[in-house]
Design an enzyme around this catalytic site. Structure first.
Site, short mmCIF file in Angstrom:
data_model
loop_
_atom_site.label_atom_id
_atom_site.label_comp_id
_atom_site.label_asym_id
_atom_site.label_seq_id
_atom_site.Cartn_x
_atom_site.Cartn_y
_atom_site.Cartn_z
CG LEU E 74 69.69 62.80 73.17
CD1 LEU E 74 69.23 61.39 73.47
CD2 LEU E 74 68.71 63.49 72.22
CB CYS E 75 73.22 67.74 77.12
SG CYS E 75 74.17 66.55 78.06
CG HIS E 76 67.71 69.24 79.17
ND1 HIS E 76 67.99 67.95 79.55
CD2 HIS E 76 66.40 69.24 78.78
CE1 HIS E 76 66.91 67.20 79.40
NE2 HIS E 76 65.93 67.95 78.94
CG MET E 112 75.88 64.48 80.41
SD MET E 112 76.87 62.96 80.55
CE MET E 112 77.99 63.14 79.15
CD GLU E 113 75.93 70.31 81.64
OE1 GLU E 113 75.81 69.28 82.36
OE2 GLU E 113 75.07 70.65 80.80
CG ASP E 127 96.55 70.47 70.76
OD1 ASP E 127 97.01 69.94 69.73
OD2 ASP E 127 96.33 71.69 70.84
#
Lengths: 158, 158, 158, 158, 158, 158
Positions: E74-76, E112-113, E127
């Site tokens: 739901l992020c733009h 969120m970014e 990793d």
């Protein structure tokens, strides 16, 4: 009958295909873009060079098939070995008929890859012609046939 | 009338929208997945928890809207500010009706974003129910309405 | 002179363009695929329908421009408003010359978008003709011109 | 000789590799970024810590190899098992030489993956140094060698 | 208090930010990779050249920030203008501390970014070092601060 | 002990797994989103329909697992055959616990796919609830167990 993409608690899950055999699988899907005869004429035989709308839609469909697993949440990534997208004019529709064929030697089928290729090719045709007709409709996105896998061969009734 | 995505030599090109004004634009698109009543019942009211097929398709449609420019070759990347995907059962169809609404303050419209959201939501429904009915069809992918931009507002005739 | 993509400690960083003005920016880049005259003939005038190799490469270049920020680690995502990819045969090369033009109203330039479009179009030509000539070479990927932004206009010397 | 990516009607198609044997395949490709000696010095031995431009370009090349099938329309998705990108300074060029090696046990070769890795690594170098020299050129993107598959081994003439 | 990503019927929806003002927004997020002192020593000061694990993780974090809207449903999509990823050794942890800063002039924030950049940088460190220690843990992924937007500035309590 | 993702010169490289055997491999990873009890109540038992936050996060995690190789620079692309994401409320935390299980018949393990699925599911939960609590933290992203491959089975100590 149950929805295999939901587990016992109803949660969405990617079906575990790890124990299925690798077999040769193919799927063929179809879609149609219905438009006015004038729009079809402009695409197919107008003064624009024949082919570029169709060439662009074909490429879009092929590329979309390869990205099916990114778009459809529960699809498995597959190393597909063939994608073919055919686009033909149908004056009776009137419009364009898209047929997509996908093949893979894999543990699961390529129905969604063929359907996605057909859908995105149809959307690309809409995009390239929408300046002349916004009312075009995409109809009849459906599986025509599949072969391979445990559930065997299947063809659409009509 | 001409196909704006082809230049004077007929080559495909992304239309230059750099001189267009930034205006508030919205588009609404629709698609329908036609299925047997039993399949619809299984999705909507069966013993599987109501909602997960629909929740998954809704998310797939929203996410696909954001990737439209990656799928449709000549679409512009757009910083869309809203995507809404509604999915409703229609016993008369019988099947599910998907409606997608997209909004952007931008130089070009979001018709393709709304159509792509609707298409991928329909394909996701197909994917999640295909184990019980391979013969489902996706019908009537079309633009219902658009607003904003130089060409102004538009609604489907019916 | 310093490398603006490295911070004071030498670490790679995306340059902060948040304080730059939004201006109209364009960039033009070029690339050439050098091949044998027979390969060029096969692509351009042979018994294969003229255009599909070129149409495919053009679409690939346009689509790649939109994904530049996914490929080049420190490039900013940009809402580009135009991508144009021209591909012309050059018998003297012999080969194909790709020219890509990209435009954006933005805070940073589109040189990398134009260069990426040209590069991927050249690679696509290589891919489609490599069955007949593996020894083709891609030469002269370079910026031809840029306009807009604080650093102003620039053109290649020759 | 014919272009295998076009079908009998000239339409672009992904070659069907489903009947080919899975064999061990490798490809090596090269590219060069030609720049002024001062730019090379800044990258390689200047007061910026040695390596970050090169480290970034190496990572970009490796990541691009994995996305080749998303960029080159008719390439098959492949589960590549190795990508190696080497970047060396060449004072005589002057500039940087990128060599990319890709390996896969697969039904089709990895030439395009190696060429794409080399191209994107070169573009990343350009991006990171363009603030000091816009006139850099990428030259000599080419296949050096391939091994495996029905068509056997191949090396560039020089 | 309500969950803004759910509409009145509880369905997930992308919040409509089309009426919000474009303001300068920044967000800073953090994450930590906890490991054995020997693993930290191997990464930071061992006989492997200092920096490449950290350089790779930094690039991965920067690239992931640009793809946040593809990953978080739901992020733009946002045209972010800056991403900075700092990675520092912390002998007391012991482990590495990742700090990500993102900026955008936009209608919605970049929390969120920043969180995605920090998370993917941490995963990349895992990793690259998992061959020597599978038991590493990623802890404390959190927002440190945000600025801009209607809800104003915010900082973590500690 | 050495970092296998760095070659002899310390450069990052994708480990060559081409000579490893194809075996059945699974990995299970975990992550936790720690929040205030009120936030947890709002997600789990509030007046919003139970499930959509969790359904969205589950889908996001599944989709992210398929894109691990695009996000983590040195991960191999893998045709994963199963992804399962379970999300459970834990009142003692208080918060949500995400468990991701991934399976592949392949030449290398799926630890990173499981960890990426868990991380993106946690980030999605944060995104959907951040309007009510910005101070949530993601803790304990870690591998719980792996099976298959030359290095054999492994489980977290606690």
């Amino acid at each position: 009958d149950r929805l295999t993409h939901l587990d016992d608690t109803g949660a969405a899950t990617m079906v575990d295909v790890g124990d299925k055999a690798v077999t040769d699988r193919t799927a063929v899907a179809e879609g149609r873009v219905v438009m006015r005869p004038e729009t079809l004429a402009l695409i197919v035989a107008g003064d624009v060079p024949k082919g570029d709308v169709i060439a662009t839609a074909r490429i879009a469909g092929i590329m979309a098939a390869k990205r099916t697993h990114e778009l459809i949440p529960l699809c498995h990534p597959l190393a597909i070995t063939k994608v073919k997208v055919d686009i033909a004019a149908d004056a009776a529709l009137p419009g364009l008929v898209v047929t997509a064929t996908v093949r893979v030697p894999g543990r699961t089928g390529v129905e969604m890859e063929a359907l996605t290729a057909a859908s995105i090719a149809c959307l690309t045709i809409y995009d390239m012609a929408k300046a002349v007709e916004k009312g075009m409709r995409i109809e009849g996105i459906r599986l025509l046939a599949k072969a391979g896998g445990k559930s065997g061969d299947w063809s659409a009734a009509d």
